[in-house]
Design an enzyme around this catalytic site. Structure first.
Site, PDB file in Angstrom:
ATOM      1  N   ASP A 198     -29.184  68.462  -2.746  1.00 28.71           N
ATOM      2  CA  ASP A 198     -29.413  68.228  -1.229  1.00 28.71           C
ATOM      3  C   ASP A 198     -28.158  68.656  -0.379  1.00 28.71           C
ATOM      4  OD1 ASP A 198     -31.062  64.874  -1.731  1.00 28.71           O
ATOM      5  OD2 ASP A 198     -31.566  67.104  -2.300  1.00 28.71           O
TER       6      ASP A 198
ATOM      7  N   ARG B 243     -42.543  69.629  -8.643  1.00 24.14           N
ATOM      8  CA  ARG B 243     -42.227  68.380  -8.710  1.00 24.14           C
ATOM      9  C   ARG B 243     -43.124  67.419  -9.296  1.00 24.14           C
ATOM     10  NH1 ARG B 243     -39.440  66.728  -2.888  1.00 24.14           N
ATOM     11  NH2 ARG B 243     -38.391  65.397  -4.081  1.00 24.14           N
TER      12      ARG B 243
ATOM     13  N   CYS C 151     -44.384  70.584  -3.443  1.00 24.21           N
ATOM     14  CA  CYS C 151     -43.710  70.798  -2.046  1.00 24.21           C
ATOM     15  C   CYS C 151     -43.109  72.105  -1.993  1.00 24.21           C
ATOM     16  CB  CYS C 151     -43.128  69.760  -1.703  1.00 24.21           C
ATOM     17  SG  CYS C 151     -41.223  69.673  -2.434  1.00 24.21           S
TER      18      CYS C 151
ATOM     19  N   ARG D 210     -37.359  64.266   9.192  1.00 23.64           N
ATOM     20  CA  ARG D 210     -37.645  63.583   7.828  1.00 23.64           C
ATOM     21  C   ARG D 210     -36.267  62.700   7.435  1.00 23.64           C
ATOM     22  NH1 ARG D 210     -41.532  66.330   3.877  1.00 23.64           N
ATOM     23  NH2 ARG D 210     -41.389  64.034   2.808  1.00 23.64           N
TER      24      ARG D 210
ATOM     25  N   LYS E 296     -31.333  57.689   3.611  1.00 20.59           N
ATOM     26  CA  LYS E 296     -32.857  57.820   3.542  1.00 20.59           C
ATOM     27  C   LYS E 296     -33.383  57.593   2.071  1.00 20.59           C
ATOM     28  CE  LYS E 296     -34.652  62.230   2.912  1.00 20.59           C
ATOM     29  NZ  LYS E 296     -35.459  62.419   1.641  1.00 20.59           N
ATOM     30  N   ASN E 297     -32.439  58.358   1.085  1.00 16.28           N
ATOM     31  CA  ASN E 297     -32.869  58.208  -0.149  1.00 16.28           C
ATOM     32  C   ASN E 297     -32.559  56.967  -1.010  1.00 16.28           C
ATOM     33  OD1 ASN E 297     -34.086  60.592   0.087  1.00 16.28           O
ATOM     34  ND2 ASN E 297     -32.365  61.889  -0.877  1.00 16.28           N
TER      35      ASN E 297
HETATM   36  C1  EPZ Z   1     -34.914  62.849  -5.329  1.00 18.79           C
HETATM   37  O1  EPZ Z   1     -36.226  63.616  -5.423  1.00 18.79           O
HETATM   38  C2  EPZ Z   1     -34.488  62.894  -3.720  1.00 18.79           C
HETATM   39  N1  EPZ Z   1     -35.600  62.451  -2.943  1.00 18.79           N
HETATM   40  C3  EPZ Z   1     -34.213  64.361  -3.455  1.00 18.79           C
HETATM   41  O2  EPZ Z   1     -34.010  64.579  -2.132  1.00 18.79           O
HETATM   42  C4  EPZ Z   1     -33.317  65.176  -4.432  1.00 18.79           C
HETATM   43  O3  EPZ Z   1     -33.253  66.367  -4.122  1.00 18.79           O
HETATM   44  C5  EPZ Z   1     -33.719  64.858  -5.780  1.00 18.79           C
HETATM   45  O4  EPZ Z   1     -33.848  63.285  -6.179  1.00 18.79           O
HETATM   46  C6  EPZ Z   1     -32.658  65.385  -6.916  1.00 18.79           C
HETATM   47  O5  EPZ Z   1     -31.400  64.689  -6.473  1.00 18.79           O
HETATM   48  C7  EPZ Z   1     -35.631  60.799  -2.883  1.00 18.79           C
HETATM   49  O6  EPZ Z   1     -34.898  60.102  -3.360  1.00 18.79           O
HETATM   50  C8  EPZ Z   1     -36.631  60.512  -1.887  1.00 18.79           C
HETATM   51  P1  EPZ Z   1     -36.170  64.233  -9.380  1.00 18.79           P
HETATM   52  P2  EPZ Z   1     -36.906  63.287  -7.142  1.00 18.79           P
HETATM   53  O7  EPZ Z   1     -37.193  63.561  -9.780  1.00 18.79           O
HETATM   54  O8  EPZ Z   1     -36.583  62.012  -7.343  1.00 18.79           O
HETATM   55  C9  EPZ Z   1     -38.268  67.472 -12.010  1.00 18.79           C
HETATM   56  C10 EPZ Z   1     -33.878  65.196   0.137  1.00 18.79           C
HETATM   57  O9  EPZ Z   1     -33.529  66.363   0.468  1.00 18.79           O
HETATM   58  N2  EPZ Z   1     -38.844  66.490 -12.617  1.00 18.79           N
HETATM   59  O10 EPZ Z   1     -34.607  63.784  -9.698  1.00 18.79           O
HETATM   60  O11 EPZ Z   1     -38.308  63.533  -6.639  1.00 18.79           O
HETATM   61  C11 EPZ Z   1     -38.233  67.551 -10.686  1.00 18.79           C
HETATM   62  O12 EPZ Z   1     -39.374  68.697 -10.688  1.00 18.79           O
HETATM   63  C12 EPZ Z   1     -34.828  65.173  -1.325  1.00 18.79           C
HETATM   64  O13 EPZ Z   1     -33.531  64.119   0.866  1.00 18.79           O
HETATM   65  C13 EPZ Z   1     -40.040  66.665 -13.528  1.00 18.79           C
HETATM   66  O14 EPZ Z   1     -40.019  67.721 -14.028  1.00 18.79           O
HETATM   67  O15 EPZ Z   1     -36.228  64.298  -7.703  1.00 18.79           O
HETATM   68  C14 EPZ Z   1     -36.947  68.349 -10.448  1.00 18.79           C
HETATM   69  O16 EPZ Z   1     -36.972  69.846 -10.607  1.00 18.79           O
HETATM   70  C15 EPZ Z   1     -35.414  66.773  -1.633  1.00 18.79           C
HETATM   71  N3  EPZ Z   1     -40.687  65.552 -14.144  1.00 18.79           N
HETATM   72  C16 EPZ Z   1     -36.055  67.536 -11.173  1.00 18.79           C
HETATM   73  O17 EPZ Z   1     -36.656  66.959 -12.242  1.00 18.79           O
HETATM   74  C17 EPZ Z   1     -40.879  64.157 -13.401  1.00 18.79           C
HETATM   75  O18 EPZ Z   1     -41.286  63.432 -13.913  1.00 18.79           O
HETATM   76  C18 EPZ Z   1     -35.308  66.626 -10.419  1.00 18.79           C
HETATM   77  O19 EPZ Z   1     -36.464  65.792  -9.644  1.00 18.79           O
HETATM   78  C19 EPZ Z   1     -39.850  64.048 -12.328  1.00 18.79           C
HETATM   79  C20 EPZ Z   1     -38.863  65.228 -12.099  1.00 18.79           C
END
Ligand code: EPZ
Length: 421
Positions: A305, A122, A117, A397, A22-23
């Site tokens: 995850d 996020r 969410c 999802r 998915k990711n």
């Molecule tokens: C991706 O989300 C995945 N989703 C998530 O999987 C996964 O948990 C996550 O990466 C971490 O590995 C997809 O790939 C579609 P991040 P993403 O940006 O990119 C903070 C699942 O269950 N952050 O790496 O949204 C954020 O709040 C889903 O399949 C900022 O502060 O995650 C979080 O605490 C859930 N500012 C941390 O960084 C930003 O601009 C990591 O988020 C961006 C992120």
């Protein structure tokens, strides 16, 4: 809203085929916006998030056909509004990953801010900082981000924190920038590497994906390609936990073993045995599981995850385990539901102390987010009696018909359509 009912106690055995990730699929669908010709994707998982992304692309003017084999023709986008609306972005945060491609290819985009969410606020501040570093003009108004750029210019940019989506978004934007971009403190997830692979097939010049620094030499245009999506390491890890907690012997075909060292290591420490065979990864659950101490980290660390799922394994271990969540601020929502089924888990800040083994009893439980839902299904496999997991749209999802795949290895799992919410 559908619910899934699991009756615990069946020993599992046999083989499950791991689907496309998915990711990986979601950002790759966005990458198709960068090209002048159609892209064909194979091994696409049949997931509601993928369908949501297809709807978003169609709203932008793409023609999207097929599902397992999906073709995305972006040629209708130029004349479109280049807008990702709130109603789509709020249902799926990954929608924001259209920003980089639209900005790079068309010089403008209007994308709703995703909002928070279930698992956390996020924000996307790092995405926007990266686009600004590339020369984009960013305005926030009425809950939308307005992005503008004549032509993005190569630069050096360091993320303040490791972000998967931020890395993917800014990397895609840089592929069509003028000059070279150096991104530092990037995410190293396999899905980032997979995105770089398909972008390079499209004609991009990306080096270093999978390492802490990625270099991108801008090019003038990219062409559509035919690409098969890599297997889903989180879906795979979820089924591995199923084998571990039921003491079963199952084989996972297409298991992406090389992307799963942290998960395999933790499960080996707990007594789970693994064997790479021609048919796939054989996973053998032990008589008794040993306690674990796990902290979630960016890849190659233990993936957030898999945190909810490995917690179910910890509840079955003989002794006390510690699970620490460092990526999201609210990712323990599976804990109260697991405790209702009999688990002994105490949350202290971002750490959970888990005592086992647990005698689970079946209950009516509520899914809250994707991976929490998976952990409730797993607990149902070993609970005495009947567990009904409600609001399984969360599960759909990220897991393709999980009930039929679990049935295929002997689990007593049924889906009830339109059950009470
Ligand atoms: C991706 O989300 C995945 N989703 C998530 O999987 C996964 O948990 C996550 O990466 C971490 O590995 C997809 O790939 C579609 P991040 P993403 O940006 O990119 C903070 C699942 O269950 N952050 O790496 O949204 C954020 O709040 C889903 O399949 C900022 O502060 O995650 C979080 O605490 C859930 N500012 C941390 O960084 C930003 O601009 C990591 O988020 C961006 C992120």
């Amino acid at each position: 809203m559908d619910s899934i009912v699991v009756v615990g106690g069946s020993p599992l055995g046999g083989t499950i085929e791991i689907n496309g990730a998915k990711n990986a699929a979601l950002p790759i669908q966005c990458a198709a916006l960068l090209t002048d010709t159609p892209t064909t994707l194979r091994h696409v998982p049949l997931l509601s998030d993928v369908y949501t992304m297809s709807s978003l692309l169609e709203g932008l003017g793409c023609v999207v056909e097929g599902d397992r084999v999906m073709t995305i023709d972006p040629r209708g986008v130029a004349s479109g509004a280049l807008e990702a609306p709130y109603e789509l972005v709020k249902t799926m945060r990954a929608s924001v990953t259209v920003m980089g491609p639209l900005l790079a290819r068309y010089g403008r985009a209007r994308v709703s801010l995703p909002g928070g969410c279930a698992i956390g606020a996020r924000p996307i501040d790092q995405h926007l900082r990266g686009f600004e570093a590339l020369g984009a003009d960013i305005k926030l108004e009425r809950g939308y981000v307005e992005l503008r750029a004549e032509r993005l210019k190569g630069t050096t940019f360091a993320f303040d924190l490791v972000t998967v989506g931020g890395t993917q978004n800014v990397m895609m934007a840089a592929t069509l920038a003028k000059g070279t971009t150096r991104l530092e403190n990037v995410a190293r997830e396999p899905e980032v590497e997979e995105l770089a692979r398909i972008l390079n097939k499209m004609g991009a010049r990306i080096h270093g994906a999978g390492s802490p620094v990625i270099e991108i030499e801008g090019v003038d245009n990219l062409a559509g390609v035919d690409h098969a999506i890599l297997p889903d390491r989180i879906e795979c890890g979820t089924f591995m936990v199923g084998a571990a907690i039921t003491g079963s012997d199952i084989t996972l075909r297409h298991a992406p073993v090389d992307d799963m060292h942290a998960v395999i290591e933790v499960m080996r420490e707990a007594g789970v045995r693994f064997e790479v065979t021609p048919a796939g990864l054989r996973v053998i659950g032990p008589e008794a599981l040993r306690p674990i101490d796990v902290t979630t980290r960016p890849h190659p660390g233990f993936p957030t995850d898999m945190q909810a799922q490995i917690m179910v394994m910890a509840t079955m271990a003989h002794g006390q385990s510690l699970i620490t969540e460092t990526i999201f601020e609210n990712r323990f929502m599976h804990v109260p539901e697991l405790c209702r089924m009999g688990a002994d888990i105490v949350v202290q800040g971002n750490a959970a102390v888990v005592r086992g083994p647990t005698h689970y009893s079946g209950a009516e439980v509520m899914a809250t987010d994707l991976r929490a839902s998976a952990s409730l299904i797993l607990a149902g496999l070993i609970a005495e009696g009947r567990t009904e997991v409600r609001r399984v749209y969360h599960l759909d999802r990220g897991y393709e018909t999980i009930e039929t795949r679990l049935q295929s290895i002997g689990a007593d799992v049924q889906r009830y359509h339109g059950a009470r919410g």
